[in-house]
Design an enzyme around this catalytic site. Structure first.
Site, mmCIF file in Angstrom:
data_model
loop_
_atom_site.group_PDB
_atom_site.id
_atom_site.type_symbol
_atom_site.label_atom_id
_atom_site.label_comp_id
_atom_site.label_asym_id
_atom_site.label_seq_id
_atom_site.Cartn_x
_atom_site.Cartn_y
_atom_site.Cartn_z
ATOM 1 C CG HIS A 186 -1.792 1.190 1.241
ATOM 2 N ND1 HIS A 186 -3.088 1.287 0.561
ATOM 3 C CD2 HIS A 186 -1.732 2.325 1.834
ATOM 4 C CE1 HIS A 186 -3.672 2.487 0.679
ATOM 5 N NE2 HIS A 186 -2.798 3.066 1.483
ATOM 6 C CG ASP B 200 -12.055 3.302 6.140
ATOM 7 O OD1 ASP B 200 -11.411 3.982 6.901
ATOM 8 O OD2 ASP B 200 -11.779 3.527 4.637
ATOM 9 N NE ARG C 286 -10.016 9.963 9.171
ATOM 10 C CZ ARG C 286 -9.085 9.260 8.868
ATOM 11 N NH1 ARG C 286 -9.322 7.976 8.178
ATOM 12 N NH2 ARG C 286 -7.966 9.559 8.218
ATOM 13 C CB SER D 276 -8.611 4.736 7.507
ATOM 14 O OG SER D 276 -8.865 4.727 6.254
ATOM 15 C CE LYS E 78 -9.177 1.909 3.507
ATOM 16 N NZ LYS E 78 -9.209 3.222 2.902
HETATM 17 N N1 URA Z 1 -6.011 6.354 2.993
HETATM 18 C C1 URA Z 1 -6.967 5.874 3.569
HETATM 19 O O1 URA Z 1 -7.278 4.697 3.358
HETATM 20 N N2 URA Z 1 -7.381 6.194 4.501
HETATM 21 C C2 URA Z 1 -6.654 7.222 5.318
HETATM 22 O O2 URA Z 1 -7.170 7.574 6.513
HETATM 23 C C3 URA Z 1 -5.821 8.094 4.743
HETATM 24 C C4 URA Z 1 -5.442 7.521 3.553
#
Ligand code: URA
Length: 436
Positions: free
Chosen positions: A84, A163, A170, A185, A189
């Protein structure tokens, strides 16, 4: 009986540490709607102001992961490792990395996001490939992984649904910039993908989500610590985003650069970041004993054309036109291509990724609002990069635009983002730190 939300919000507001059952109750309320928007906003602000301990962040991450389906891949015996990136300008690494690592015998289940603001998203780049499907169901995602060793899809409502609501809240409550919330977050995932390991590419520099290096290091440490507490292997690299990655910037232009890279024509920075992340993935998967051996394996597979074959196989499985590999022209092209020329002789003294990223958004290649459509063909191709010599009239970059007026606007922005002067500067170190 669930804990009362107002009591939990007060506890966090007053600097207390929430217990696992308290965090799970809050997340359950996020998913079933019993936690109202005002309460969710207040909770997020309390976390943003007071932080969370590593134990709280791990509990939040697991509760968010478990808010939906957690994939298992019983028919995939290989180690399952994902990467990621916190994102940047020109970051097309995932498109190259997934087939590269899959070719080395590691399964890569990759769920990615769309771009927002000046940073591009893998899903938007894949959307530039005619026919390519990223709207896979969980079953289709698993099948693609079984068939070709990697799968790339956008997040769906079945995976970590908490999320989706938390991120949207947010976004409108000024609480995006919280290390525990970002950690939970991202990791919730990724954990829902059913992975054994994750390599994080945390970017720092002008166009990074975490521009400040010390903030980026804190995020890196948080993700590695919480990921390990959640039971997966995690390593992280801190990489430079003070300049764009590669030469193609914009969705189809980035895919075209990946297609050339598969043939061996790859800009050095893109190649180095891809190999460094790939080597970390092989190490986590246990298919290489050290980073040098992993790198050598990846270079061999890349040179022998195996990676190209795996990429093409994935196109077939996910509905993309496999002919693009032999004929990148099938990606299509914007109608107006304009050169931005050097007005004086010297060296390119900057390639400002933030300014270029904003110019791409202005061209229609990125989003200002989540619902905005993206033009796959527009963008910028860098003909020169930092420190390159330029003569008067040399092309510094080419703008690809939908209209002549848009091209003219972007060309002015590119000229300002790529000044030519007397000093010959070199790019910052690409790989700044490793946490493993
Ligand atoms: N990417 C995400 O998936 N979540 C965040 O909070 C920030 C970047």
């Amino acid at each position: 009986m669930r804990n009362h939300p107002a009591r939990l919000i007060r506890k966090k507001r007053d600097g207390g540490e929430l217990a696992g059952d308290e965090i799970r109750d809050l997340v359950a309320g996020v998913v079933d709607g019993t936690l109202g928007d005002a309460q969710l906003g207040a909770f997020l602000m309390a976390v943003c102001c007071n932080g969370m301990t590593p134990a709280e962040t791990a509990e939040l991450t697991l509760a968010m992961r478990d808010s939906g389906r957690v994939l298992r891949h019983p028919n995939v015996p290989r180690a399952k490792i994902d990467k990621h990136s916190t994102g940047g300008v020109g970051d097309k690494v995932s498109l190259l990395l997934a087939p590269l690592v899959a070719a080395a015998g590691v399964a890569v289940p990759m769920i990615s996001g769309r771009g927002l603001g000046h940073t591009g998203g893998t899903i938007d780049k894949l959307a530039a490939i005619p026919g390519y499907r990223t709207d896979l169901s969980c079953d289709e995602f698993q099948q693609a992984l079984e068939q070709c060793g990697y799968a790339m899809a956008r997040a769906n409502a079945e995976l970590a649904p908490a999320d989706g609501r938390m991120y949207a809240t947010r976004d409108v409550t000024g609480t995006v910039e919280s290390i525990p919330l970002i950690t939970a977050s991202i990791l919730s995932k990724k954990l829902a993908e059913g992975i054994d390991g994750l390599v994080m590419d945390v970017k720092t520099g002008r166009a990074a989500f975490m521009a400040d290096e010390s903030d980026a290091v804190v995020l890196m440490e948080s993700i590695v610590g919480v990921g390990r507490a959640a039971g997966i292997q995690v390593s992280a690299l801190l990489t430079d985003m003070d300049h764009p990655l590669g030469r193609g910037l914009g969705n189809a232009l980035e895919v075209a650069e990946v297609l050339r890279a598969l043939e061996g024509d790859c800009p050095t920075d893109l190649r180095e970041v891809t190999l460094a992340l790939g080597a970390e993935m092989l190490l986590l998967a246990g298919v290489a004993t050290d980073l040098d051996a992993a790198r050598a394996t990846l270079i061999g597979l890349w040179q022998d054309g195996v990676v190209r074959q795996v990429f093409q196989h994935n196109l077939q499985v996910q509905g993309g036109d496999p002919r693009i590999v032999d004929d990148p022209g099938l990606l299509g092209r914007a109608p107006h291509v304009v050169a931005v020329e050097a007005q004086r002789a010297g060296y390119v003294t900057d390639v400002d990724p933030l300014a270029l990223g904003h110019a791409i958004v202005d061209l229609g290649g990125g989003r200002r609002q989540p619902q905005d459509a993206v033009d796959p063909h527009v963008g910028i191709v860098l003909a020169k990069t930092l420190g390159d010599a330029a003569h008067v009239g040399d092309a510094l970059a080419f703008v690809h635009a939908r209209t002549a007026a848009a091209a003219a606007g972007a060309a002015a922005a590119v000229a300002a983002a790529m000044p030519v002067g007397d000093e010959r500067l070199r790019r910052n170190q690409l790989l700044k730190r490793r946490l493993a």
